[in-house]
Write an enzyme that holds these catalytic residues in place. Sequence first.
Site, short mmCIF file in Angstrom:
data_model
loop_
_atom_site.label_atom_id
_atom_site.label_comp_id
_atom_site.label_asym_id
_atom_site.label_seq_id
_atom_site.Cartn_x
_atom_site.Cartn_y
_atom_site.Cartn_z
N TYR A 31 -17.37 4.34 13.59
CA TYR A 31 -15.92 3.88 13.16
C TYR A 31 -15.47 2.69 14.13
O TYR A 31 -15.67 1.55 13.93
CB TYR A 31 -15.03 5.17 12.85
N GLY A 43 -1.07 8.34 0.65
CA GLY A 43 -1.35 8.12 2.27
C GLY A 43 -0.21 7.72 3.19
O GLY A 43 1.10 8.18 2.87
N TYR A 99 -6.79 3.12 13.26
CA TYR A 99 -7.68 4.41 13.86
C TYR A 99 -8.54 4.34 15.09
O TYR A 99 -9.22 3.39 15.12
CB TYR A 99 -8.02 5.15 12.83
N SER A 108 1.88 3.78 -2.24
CA SER A 108 1.46 4.73 -3.53
C SER A 108 0.97 6.11 -2.87
O SER A 108 1.03 7.07 -3.46
CB SER A 108 0.89 4.13 -4.63
N LEU A 158 -2.65 -0.83 3.59
CA LEU A 158 -3.68 -1.17 2.55
C LEU A 158 -4.96 -0.30 3.09
O LEU A 158 -5.35 -0.70 4.16
CB LEU A 158 -3.93 -2.76 1.99
N ALA A 159 -5.59 0.42 2.32
CA ALA A 159 -7.06 0.59 2.39
C ALA A 159 -7.81 0.38 1.17
O ALA A 159 -7.42 0.92 0.03
CB ALA A 159 -6.91 2.21 2.63
N GLY A 181 0.65 -1.18 0.06
CA GLY A 181 -0.02 -0.09 -0.09
C GLY A 181 0.88 1.25 0.03
O GLY A 181 0.96 2.05 0.77
N VAL A 230 -6.56 13.93 5.92
CA VAL A 230 -7.15 13.84 4.57
C VAL A 230 -6.41 12.92 3.75
O VAL A 230 -4.89 12.93 3.31
CB VAL A 230 -7.14 15.21 4.03
N THR A 231 -6.72 11.59 3.23
CA THR A 231 -6.33 10.82 2.59
C THR A 231 -7.51 10.45 1.45
O THR A 231 -8.84 10.49 1.87
CB THR A 231 -5.62 9.38 3.07
P1 NAD Z 1 -4.89 5.38 0.93
O1 NAD Z 1 -6.14 5.39 0.36
O2 NAD Z 1 -4.23 6.66 1.00
O3 NAD Z 1 -3.87 4.18 0.43
C1 NAD Z 1 -4.21 3.04 0.36
C2 NAD Z 1 -2.99 2.17 -0.38
O4 NAD Z 1 -3.52 0.81 -0.55
C3 NAD Z 1 -2.83 2.73 -1.77
O5 NAD Z 1 -1.37 2.72 -1.97
C4 NAD Z 1 -3.49 1.77 -2.69
O6 NAD Z 1 -2.76 1.77 -4.00
C5 NAD Z 1 -3.22 0.65 -1.98
N1 NAD Z 1 -4.01 -0.57 -2.31
C6 NAD Z 1 -5.53 -0.41 -2.29
N2 NAD Z 1 -6.09 -1.45 -2.71
C7 NAD Z 1 -5.14 -2.37 -3.14
C8 NAD Z 1 -4.79 -3.74 -3.61
N3 NAD Z 1 -6.03 -4.66 -3.84
N4 NAD Z 1 -3.81 -4.43 -3.78
C9 NAD Z 1 -2.51 -3.26 -3.83
N5 NAD Z 1 -2.78 -2.14 -3.18
C10 NAD Z 1 -3.89 -1.72 -2.87
O7 NAD Z 1 -5.05 5.08 2.58
P2 NAD Z 1 -4.56 5.51 3.97
O8 NAD Z 1 -5.63 6.80 4.57
O9 NAD Z 1 -2.98 5.82 3.96
O10 NAD Z 1 -4.84 4.03 4.83
C11 NAD Z 1 -3.57 3.22 4.87
C12 NAD Z 1 -4.10 2.68 6.61
O11 NAD Z 1 -4.02 3.70 7.55
C13 NAD Z 1 -5.21 2.20 6.53
O12 NAD Z 1 -5.18 0.85 7.29
C14 NAD Z 1 -6.11 2.91 7.53
O13 NAD Z 1 -7.14 2.53 8.18
C15 NAD Z 1 -5.06 3.52 8.15
N6 NAD Z 1 -5.19 4.96 8.97
C16 NAD Z 1 -5.66 5.88 8.11
C17 NAD Z 1 -5.92 7.10 8.78
C18 NAD Z 1 -6.68 8.51 8.10
O14 NAD Z 1 -7.06 9.41 8.61
N7 NAD Z 1 -6.10 8.43 6.59
C19 NAD Z 1 -5.87 7.37 10.07
C20 NAD Z 1 -5.41 6.33 10.97
C21 NAD Z 1 -5.27 5.07 10.18
#
Ligand code: NAD
Length: 396
Positions: free
Chosen positions: A235, A52, A225, A50, A139-140, A48, A275-276
């Site tokens: 959530y 966030g 989170y 690319s 991954l998300a 994951g 923000v992602t």
């Molecule tokens: P994001 O959407 O920015 O990134 C998701 C990544 O997963 C990308 O690189 C995407 O290409 C990859 N991806 C998705 N499906 C895929 C697949 N089938 N195969 C390969 N790659 C795949 O998300 P984010 O917000 O950075 O979230 C990442 C983690 O951080 C998650 O577990 C999320 O719960 C956690 N998190 C996010 C926040 C927030 O506020 N954004 C806060 C705390 C924790």
Amino acid sequence: MIIKPRVRGFICLTAHPAGCAAYVQEQIDYVQSKGVIGNGPRNVLVIGASTGYGLASRITASFGSGARTMGVFFERPPSGKKCATAGWYNSAAFHRAAAAKGLYARSFNGDAFSDEMKVQVVEAIREDLGQVDLVVYSLASPRRQHPRTGETHKSVLKPIGQHYTASTLDTDKGAVSEVTIGPATEQEIADTVAVMGGEDWGFWMEALDEGGVLAPGTTAVAYDYIGPEVTWPVYTNGTMGRAKIDLREAARQIDARLKENGNGGAYVSVNKALVTQASSAIPVVPLYISILYRVMKEKGNHEGTIEQIQRLFATHLYNNNEPQLDDKGLIRIDDWEMEPGIQARVKEIWPRVTSENLREITDFNNYQEEFLKLFGFGLPGVNYDQEVDQMVDLDP
Ligand code: NAD
């Protein structure tokens, strides 16, 4: 082509290659400005990688500690008529910056949930790196095709056992309204756990371990989170929270596996709401983030993804530090977000927000700027009226 933002609801259909490169460079500059992260990772796999938190992890490992990185993601490459997704351009920019510094970087674009991808990556690690000593799972995804059953599971963001009514924000229109979300069915809960829980992380660690590519003392980390009480029904106590409980259980099992292998460990780091692409899809959360940014900026302790991950690496995982865990065994880099003073101020602002005063009493203007930045728009020094070649290769 000339590329402008085309926002539809909580996604932007276009991405700007030069803008994404500028955004990646901002993050690299930040990490470099903080200095070297001592005794850091050497060979890193980011699943994951690319956008966030995963992208920030890859940048921090490379430019903070000089690590060699392998990244897995699922992005749309450019075509004759269409630009690529932001994650593609981010990764291309990352590869160029890494190459310029003589840092190894290799990426795999495809489905991380599949067995084929795991086999391919294990093979590539064996060929190029020998072993990895850090695995970041970030991954998300809204769906997962299960590699063993072939079934496609879709995740939902719903409360469990109750209806949930709260203020929400249409980030495209800038309108605040009330939303009511009905409870998830048992099937929806199970599906969300299948997509966002810990099973796939476990499959990855199993494949890496059985492939002999985990170095003794490997660290594994995944992101979680929790957030404020106002979002708990949808959530933390909802479907996604169930998936995160499963992720924490997976961490315990992976930790035991890594301990057999040497002095390693698996951790779950609870990160700040930011923000992602993933968070903009969660009801209520964009409104919370708009208020939170305002309050944390007033206090002077606001962070973005890169600041969060640089702090995680520098103060918990490396620099001769040990991870500091809470009573549930979690790393808490959401500590500044969850400070009682910050949360009290958010709670005070929350009921007063309307469509009319949104831009005045929250940081919604910056929310929108940050959202567009995820797709490479609004970066200083980029001329958005100029023709740009959308056909960017991943490797320089
Ligand atoms: P994001 O959407 O920015 O990134 C998701 C990544 O997963 C990308 O690189 C995407 O290409 C990859 N991806 C998705 N499906 C895929 C697949 N089938 N195969 C390969 N790659 C795949 O998300 P984010 O917000 O950075 O979230 C990442 C983690 O951080 C998650 O577990 C999320 O719960 C956690 N998190 C996010 C926040 C927030 O506020 N954004 C806060 C705390 C924790």
